[in-house]
Design a protein around this motif. Structure first.
Motif, PDB file in Angstrom:
ATOM      1  N   TYR A 161      33.898  39.334  39.648  1.00  0.00           N
ATOM      2  CA  TYR A 161      33.904  40.783  39.438  1.00  0.00           C
ATOM      3  C   TYR A 161      34.228  41.532  40.733  1.00  0.00           C
ATOM      4  CZ  TYR A 161      32.672  45.345  37.607  1.00  0.00           C
ATOM      5  OH  TYR A 161      32.736  46.649  37.209  1.00  0.00           O
ATOM      6  N   ARG A 162      33.688  41.026  41.862  1.00  0.00           N
ATOM      7  CA  ARG A 162      33.975  41.692  43.143  1.00  0.00           C
ATOM      8  C   ARG A 162      35.447  41.542  43.524  1.00  0.00           C
ATOM      9  NH1 ARG A 162      28.187  39.763  45.714  1.00  0.00           N
ATOM     10  NH2 ARG A 162      26.991  41.256  44.461  1.00  0.00           N
ATOM     11  N   ARG A 163      36.027  40.380  43.226  1.00  0.00           N
ATOM     12  CA  ARG A 163      37.457  40.221  43.506  1.00  0.00           C
ATOM     13  C   ARG A 163      38.266  41.147  42.612  1.00  0.00           C
ATOM     14  NH1 ARG A 163      40.474  34.426  43.313  1.00  0.00           N
ATOM     15  NH2 ARG A 163      40.335  34.750  41.051  1.00  0.00           N
ATOM     16  N   SER A 164      37.839  41.295  41.361  1.00  0.00           N
ATOM     17  CA  SER A 164      38.526  42.203  40.442  1.00  0.00           C
ATOM     18  C   SER A 164      38.510  43.628  40.997  1.00  0.00           C
ATOM     19  CB  SER A 164      37.843  42.163  39.069  1.00  0.00           C
ATOM     20  OG  SER A 164      38.333  43.184  38.247  1.00  0.00           O
ATOM     21  N   GLN A 165      37.337  44.066  41.497  1.00  0.00           N
ATOM     22  CA  GLN A 165      37.231  45.413  42.069  1.00  0.00           C
ATOM     23  C   GLN A 165      38.171  45.592  43.265  1.00  0.00           C
ATOM     24  OE1 GLN A 165      32.866  45.052  42.511  1.00  0.00           O
ATOM     25  NE2 GLN A 165      32.725  47.040  41.502  1.00  0.00           N
ATOM     26  N   ALA A 166      38.210  44.560  44.128  1.00  0.00           N
ATOM     27  CA  ALA A 166      39.058  44.621  45.323  1.00  0.00           C
ATOM     28  C   ALA A 166      40.537  44.648  44.948  1.00  0.00           C
ATOM     29  CB  ALA A 166      38.765  43.429  46.226  1.00  0.00           C
ATOM     30  N   LEU A 167      40.928  43.783  44.005  1.00  0.00           N
ATOM     31  CA  LEU A 167      42.334  43.716  43.587  1.00  0.00           C
ATOM     32  C   LEU A 167      42.789  45.018  42.939  1.00  0.00           C
ATOM     33  CD1 LEU A 167      42.365  40.079  42.134  1.00  0.00           C
ATOM     34  CD2 LEU A 167      43.588  40.844  44.177  1.00  0.00           C
ATOM     35  N   GLU A 168      41.889  45.638  42.176  1.00  0.00           N
ATOM     36  CA  GLU A 168      42.221  46.929  41.561  1.00  0.00           C
ATOM     37  C   GLU A 168      42.521  47.965  42.639  1.00  0.00           C
ATOM     38  OE1 GLU A 168      40.361  50.325  38.559  1.00  0.00           O
ATOM     39  OE2 GLU A 168      39.160  48.565  39.065  1.00  0.00           O
ATOM     40  N   LYS A 169      41.685  48.009  43.672  1.00  0.00           N
ATOM     41  CA  LYS A 169      41.897  48.967  44.764  1.00  0.00           C
ATOM     42  C   LYS A 169      43.184  48.661  45.529  1.00  0.00           C
ATOM     43  CE  LYS A 169      38.116  51.447  44.325  1.00  0.00           C
ATOM     44  NZ  LYS A 169      38.200  52.879  43.966  1.00  0.00           N
ATOM     45  N   LEU A 170      43.562  47.368  45.567  1.00  0.00           N
ATOM     46  CA  LEU A 170      44.809  46.978  46.250  1.00  0.00           C
ATOM     47  C   LEU A 170      46.036  47.205  45.363  1.00  0.00           C
ATOM     48  CD1 LEU A 170      43.512  43.669  47.880  1.00  0.00           C
ATOM     49  CD2 LEU A 170      44.181  45.741  49.124  1.00  0.00           C
ATOM     50  N   GLY A 171      45.792  47.646  44.112  1.00  0.00           N
ATOM     51  CA  GLY A 171      46.906  47.947  43.206  1.00  0.00           C
ATOM     52  C   GLY A 171      47.381  46.761  42.401  1.00  0.00           C
ATOM     53  N   LYS A 172      46.695  45.609  42.515  1.00  0.00           N
ATOM     54  CA  LYS A 172      47.109  44.407  41.779  1.00  0.00           C
ATOM     55  C   LYS A 172      46.379  44.386  40.430  1.00  0.00           C
ATOM     56  CE  LYS A 172      48.033  41.860  46.043  1.00  0.00           C
ATOM     57  NZ  LYS A 172      47.704  40.699  46.884  1.00  0.00           N
ATOM     58  N   LEU A 173      46.809  45.273  39.550  1.00  0.00           N
ATOM     59  CA  LEU A 173      46.078  45.503  38.300  1.00  0.00           C
ATOM     60  C   LEU A 173      46.066  44.296  37.377  1.00  0.00           C
ATOM     61  CD1 LEU A 173      47.171  49.143  37.370  1.00  0.00           C
ATOM     62  CD2 LEU A 173      45.276  48.399  38.795  1.00  0.00           C
ATOM     63  N   ASP A 174      47.197  43.585  37.280  1.00  0.00           N
ATOM     64  CA  ASP A 174      47.254  42.445  36.358  1.00  0.00           C
ATOM     65  C   ASP A 174      46.302  41.333  36.790  1.00  0.00           C
ATOM     66  OD1 ASP A 174      48.905  42.059  38.588  1.00  0.00           O
ATOM     67  OD2 ASP A 174      50.104  40.540  37.550  1.00  0.00           O
ATOM     68  N   GLN A 175      46.212  41.110  38.136  1.00  0.00           N
ATOM     69  CA  GLN A 175      45.294  40.082  38.635  1.00  0.00           C
ATOM     70  C   GLN A 175      43.836  40.525  38.466  1.00  0.00           C
ATOM     71  OE1 GLN A 175      46.408  38.484  42.556  1.00  0.00           O
ATOM     72  NE2 GLN A 175      48.477  39.247  42.196  1.00  0.00           N
ATOM     73  N   ALA A 176      43.585  41.818  38.700  1.00  0.00           N
ATOM     74  CA  ALA A 176      42.234  42.359  38.521  1.00  0.00           C
ATOM     75  C   ALA A 176      41.805  42.213  37.065  1.00  0.00           C
ATOM     76  CB  ALA A 176      42.199  43.829  38.936  1.00  0.00           C
ATOM     77  N   PHE A 177      42.739  42.475  36.143  1.00  0.00           N
ATOM     78  CA  PHE A 177      42.475  42.378  34.706  1.00  0.00           C
ATOM     79  C   PHE A 177      42.083  40.946  34.332  1.00  0.00           C
ATOM     80  CE2 PHE A 177      43.676  41.800  30.272  1.00  0.00           C
ATOM     81  CZ  PHE A 177      43.169  42.945  29.680  1.00  0.00           C
ATOM     82  N   LYS A 178      42.784  39.953  34.910  1.00  0.00           N
ATOM     83  CA  LYS A 178      42.497  38.542  34.619  1.00  0.00           C
ATOM     84  C   LYS A 178      41.086  38.166  35.040  1.00  0.00           C
ATOM     85  CE  LYS A 178      46.742  35.855  34.443  1.00  0.00           C
ATOM     86  NZ  LYS A 178      47.516  34.789  35.104  1.00  0.00           N
ATOM     87  N   ASP A 179      40.689  38.628  36.246  1.00  0.00           N
ATOM     88  CA  ASP A 179      39.357  38.287  36.754  1.00  0.00           C
ATOM     89  C   ASP A 179      38.257  38.866  35.872  1.00  0.00           C
ATOM     90  OD1 ASP A 179      40.086  36.686  38.833  1.00  0.00           O
ATOM     91  OD2 ASP A 179      39.972  38.214  40.386  1.00  0.00           O
TER      92      ASP A 179
END
Length: 933
Positions: A80-98
């Protein structure tokens, strides 16, 4: 400076709680350097990731979370923390997967569900706006580059193929592939003729089509239905099945089925799906008669037609798809059933093709709504078959007879009408006398299928038995010989006598059965021919000597079990019939002794039970079948497609299961081999008799087995409804009793199960059986209610005004039957402990309450006595006035007598409750302190 990583972690936690994230990072970093334990290392990395999130250093947060995930892939906090970080970095598809993984691990976590919805909406917004989902476009291009490069490493290709399939299943990924020329590139992959790449491409396309009508329509038109049907026609089972699934997914979208979603602009576009559906149907019908199509491809086309053409619900008046197929493709289906595999011009077929075509004929006929529609169907069949009958061309005529045989395996009533066509029956009998083996083969099969109805069998018996006998004796062709034998068996059965066998069998039925077993075990004979041996045994095992010999023949049993695992309607029915005969699980008429004597007096024949049909022999056969692994075979048979496993076959299997469950000692074996799981669908679908038999078998298992072992996971909740269905006055006493035992067992396991029993409206039925005159039924129902009263909703029903539930339980406590008393007293003890209102209500429901309570407290059975004293304690504890009322009765003397007894380990629990009652009375000031003698 600390050197203990655990202490450093605790220090870091304190700094984090105090919002001093910099110092928390320092503590965690120091701990990471000193730590050697993997599990702790994952915790430290994910904690430091949380600090970096707070410090808005998102790249570092994602990196630390990834390190934690490398150690433990299901670390939900790290994901979940990686998802939050990836979302802030703009990597929405990877954040969605996590966060999708998080939701899979904890599906009820509202936070994860909300994040999924928000990220999905953000991704969709970018797609709708024509913008790229960061990272997605590049990844898609790289995957295609790897896949289309012949020099790419095998591992890289496999990984790229799998990634592409996964991406195609996600809405954002599917749209990205679609928008970036992906369908064209996937078509290129299919054209490589590399099986792995074709599978990857087809599966990706299936994912892209799922739940998206507009995209599915576009893909259908881009690929072309000609190409899709061509790919499905290939002689590669995996590819053929994958393409079939793709076409089914497209069809689901066009029919508005499946997980249909709303896609904004798509709703504004009205898609005319009827034209596309007809195009697909037309091409599938064309596949049926094309020589270029493999046997597997033909099966796929038939399966798609079976699944999508007839109405799912007969309340839906629109059967236009069925009418279209009859008008444009009925002759093509007839051509398939009319194929003769032994002839050189035969279309490529599998063992199941013609039977599947017969099933389709039956489904189409059943889907017709009125007589004119059925007449049209019949006329098309008659005209097509007439056009094939030519006395000058025997091969052509053979196809006509084979068509009639195929229809007889589908809509039987129609088949009977076709038999009445001029010259058909005569031609069948004439072909039996032909010198050509192929003529005999087709004719014998047709005679067998035609002999099911008595009216037709009478004609065949008078004309065909002699021919079949001659064929059996003279032919050296095993395929014909075995069919002739089955024909004789079937004719005897259809005539209501053993006419065919009696005329033919110079030896005994055991001799014929032995020959059938020999054919069954001969693996050099093709499966299509060996299935006739099973059908022969299905008739011959009606004989007690034959069934006894059969179960002792291990190779024959195993050969039959192996054949039962093939997808063949006839084999499944025949195997189930043979097993019903061997276990004597068919219905028998009880002979009334008075009528037997009367019949003997009038010198009429009275059928007597064969010695080998008596209980001891039946039990021995059941044990032998269990040892041979019959349960695993039955469980495999239950998994067959509904087109193959008919309701009649389900009923037969349910009968066998019930016979196998008779001995409680065998039920563990049945559970271990998958019998519990297999019985659930049999109890839900099929004939009424079949459902009752399966439910009864489930009740037998549920009555004595640990539900967690017998029906693991959520499966146990599916068993409740079949058990409740047996609580019916139309069912016999044994079914009622064992269902109550099963529900008692279930209700003692968890409150969730108790709630399920309540939802299935079983309580009124359980209460009704508590009034039963039959001691065992009354006892079982009371024991079940004893477990059910733990549930709060059940307690509320007892508290509610205007019912006699509590009165019934109190009166049952006064019964002479000790087992009923134990259960009723247990229920009353729990009710009065849980609901104080019931304590005062108990004194109002009947004038006998005090007498009953006193008798419980003085009972010789210590279990009853203990429960009685607990009820007394609950009443005293509930209210001082009620306690005063009890103290003024003989109950005080009873409590004093028990409480003054010397300590005794055997009944200490009883003495202690009596003392607790007296102590409570002393607390109220109702009695003076007790002095023990």
């Amino acid at each position: 400076q600390m050197e203990d990583p655990i202490q450093l972690k605790e220090e870091g936690n304190k700094y984090f709680q105090a919002s001093d994230y910099e110092k928390a990072v320092q503590s965690y970093t120091q701990a990471i350097k000193l730590n050697k334990d993997k599990a702790l290392q994952a915790v430290l990395y994910r904690n430091r990731a949380a600090c970096f999130l707070k410090k808005e250093e998102y790249a570092k947060a994602a990196s630390d979370a990834s390190r934690a995930i490398d150690i433990n892939a299901s670390d939900i906090k790290a994901l979940y923390r990686r998802s939050q970080a990836l979302e802030k970095l703009g990597k929405l598809d990877q954040a969605f997967k996590d966060v999708q993984k998080c939701a899979t691990i904890e599906p009820r976590n509202k936070n994860f569900q909300e994040t999924l919805r928000r990220l999905g909406a953000n991704i969709q917004e970018k797609v709708d706006a024509g913008g790229a989902v960061p990272g997605s476009q590049t990844r898609v291009q790289k995957m295609f580059e790897i896949l289309l490069d012949e020099n790419s490493e095998k591992e890289k290709r496999e990984k790229a193929a799998n990634n592409l399939i996964v991406l195609g299943r996600e809405e954002a990924g599917a749209e990205r592939i679609f928008q970036n020329n992906g369908v064209s590139l996937l078509l290129q992959l299919i054209e490589t003729k590399n099986a792995e790449l074709i599978l990857a491409a087809v599966r990706t396309l299936s994912g892209m089509c799922t739940g998206h009508k507009a995209r599915a329509t576009a893909i259908l038109h881009y690929l072309g239905i000609d190409n899709i049907c061509m790919w499905m026609s290939v002689d590669n089972e995996e590819i053929s099945l994958a393409v079939c699934n793709l076409l089914q997914t497209i069809t689901d979208c066009l029919l508005g089925q499946g997980k249909e979603e709303h896609h904004g602009k798509e709703e504004a576009v009205v898609l005319d799906t009827k034209k596309d559906l007809r195009m697909i149907t037309t091409h599938l019908l064309d596949m049926l008669v094309s020589k270029k199509v493999s046997g597997q491809g033909r099966d796929r086309a038939l399966n798609l037609l079976n699944k999508n053409i007839p109405r799912k619900d007969l309340k839906d008046h629109d059967n236009s798809r069925t009418i279209f197929v009859i008008d444009n493709g009925l002759k093509k289906i007839l051509k398939v059933v009319g194929q003769i595999p032994e002839m050189p011009d035969c279309l490529p077929l599998t063992e199941n093709t013609q039977l599947t075509a017969s099933v389709l004929l039956n489904k189409l006929y059943d889907d017709l709504r009125c007589d004119p529609e059925r007449d049209n169907y019949r006329v098309i069949c008659e005209e097509y078959i007439k056009s094939k009958i030519d006395p000058q061309d025997m091969d052509k005529t053979l196809h006509a007879i084979q068509m009639v045989s195929g229809v007889l395996q589908g809509p039987f009533d129609l088949g009977n009408k076709l038999l009445g066509m001029k010259g058909v029956m005569e031609m069948m009998v004439a072909l039996c006398g032909s010198e050509r083996e192929i003529d005999q083969l087709v004719a014998v099969e047709a005679l067998i299928h035609a002999s099911t109805k008595l009216s037709r069998a009478t004609f065949i018996i008078s004309n065909g038995v002699t021919l079949l006998k001659e064929i059996y004796k003279k032919t050296k062709n095993e395929k014909i010989k075995i069919r002739a034998l089955v024909g004789l068996c079937k004719l005897g059965s259809a005539g209501g006598t053993d006419y065919g066998l009696r005329q033919f069998a110079e030896g005994s039925t055991e001799k014929l059965a032995k020959q059938c077993r020999k054919w069954l075990c001969n693996t050099s004979i093709d499966a299509r021919t060996r299935k006739w041996a099973v059908e022969g045994l299905a008739y011959l095992t009606l004989d007690a000597d034959v069934k006894d010999d059969f179960v002792e023949d291990e190779p024959a049993l195993q050969a039959m079990f192996e054949l039962a695992k093939t997808s063949d309607k006839t084999i499944l029915y025949s195997v189930a019939s043979a097993l019903v005969n061997c276990t004597n699980s068919y219905d028998t008429k009880e002979l009334v002794p008075e009528l037997v004597q009367l019949a003997k007096f009038s010198k009429q024949h009275v059928p007597e039970e064969h010695p080998k049909d008596k209980k001891d022999f039946v039990v021995k056969r059941v044990k032998r079948l269990l040892k041979a692994g019959v349960v695993s075979t039955l469980a495999c048979m239950v998994k067959a497609d509904s087109a193959i496993l008919t309701d009649q076959s389900k009923e037969l299997i349910a009968r066998v299961f019930l016979a196998l469950c008779e001995d409680p000692r065998d039920r563990g074996t049945i559970i271990a081999q998958g019998g519990g799981k297999a019985l659930i669908p049999l109890a839900v679908e099929g004939t009424e008799v079949g459902k009752i038999k399966a439910s009864h078998a489930l009740a037998k298992i549920a009555a004595i087995s640990n539900p967690d072992m017998a029906f693991p996971g959520e499966r146990v909740y599916e068993v409740v409804r079949p058990l409740v269905s047996l609580l019916n006055t139309e069912r016999d006493g044994l079914q009622n009793y064992e269902a109550l035992l099963g529900l008692t067992n279930f209700s003692g396991r968890s409150d969730k199960l108790r709630m399920k029993i309540v939802k299935e409206r079983a309580l009124p039925d359980i209460e009704n059986y508590m009034f039963e005159n039959h001691d065992q039924l009354r006892q079982a129902a009371t024991e079940c209610m004893c477990n059910m009263v733990v549930n709060k909703e059940v307690q509320e029903r007892f508290v509610a005004d205007g019912n006699d539930r509590l009165k019934l339980v109190v009166l049952l406590c006064g019964e002479d039957d000790e087992k009923v008393q134990v259960a009723a007293a247990g229920a009353l003890a729990m009710l009065t402990a849980a609901q104080k209102k019931l304590c005062s209500k108990m004194t109002e429901v009947t004038t006998q309450w005090l007498d009953i309570l006193q008798r419980l407290c003085l009972h010789d059975n210590m279990e009853v006595q203990h429960r009685g004293l607990v009820i007394a304690f609950n009443l005293i504890s509930a209210d001082k006035e009620l306690a005063k009322k009890l103290v003024e009765t003989e109950l005080l003397e009873i409590l004093t007598y028990i409480g003054k007894q010397e300590d005794d380990p055997k009944k200490q629990h009883i003495i202690n409750v009596a003392r607790d009652c007296l102590t409570r009375c002393m607390d109220y000031g109702l009695i003076k302190p007790l002095s023990r003698a």
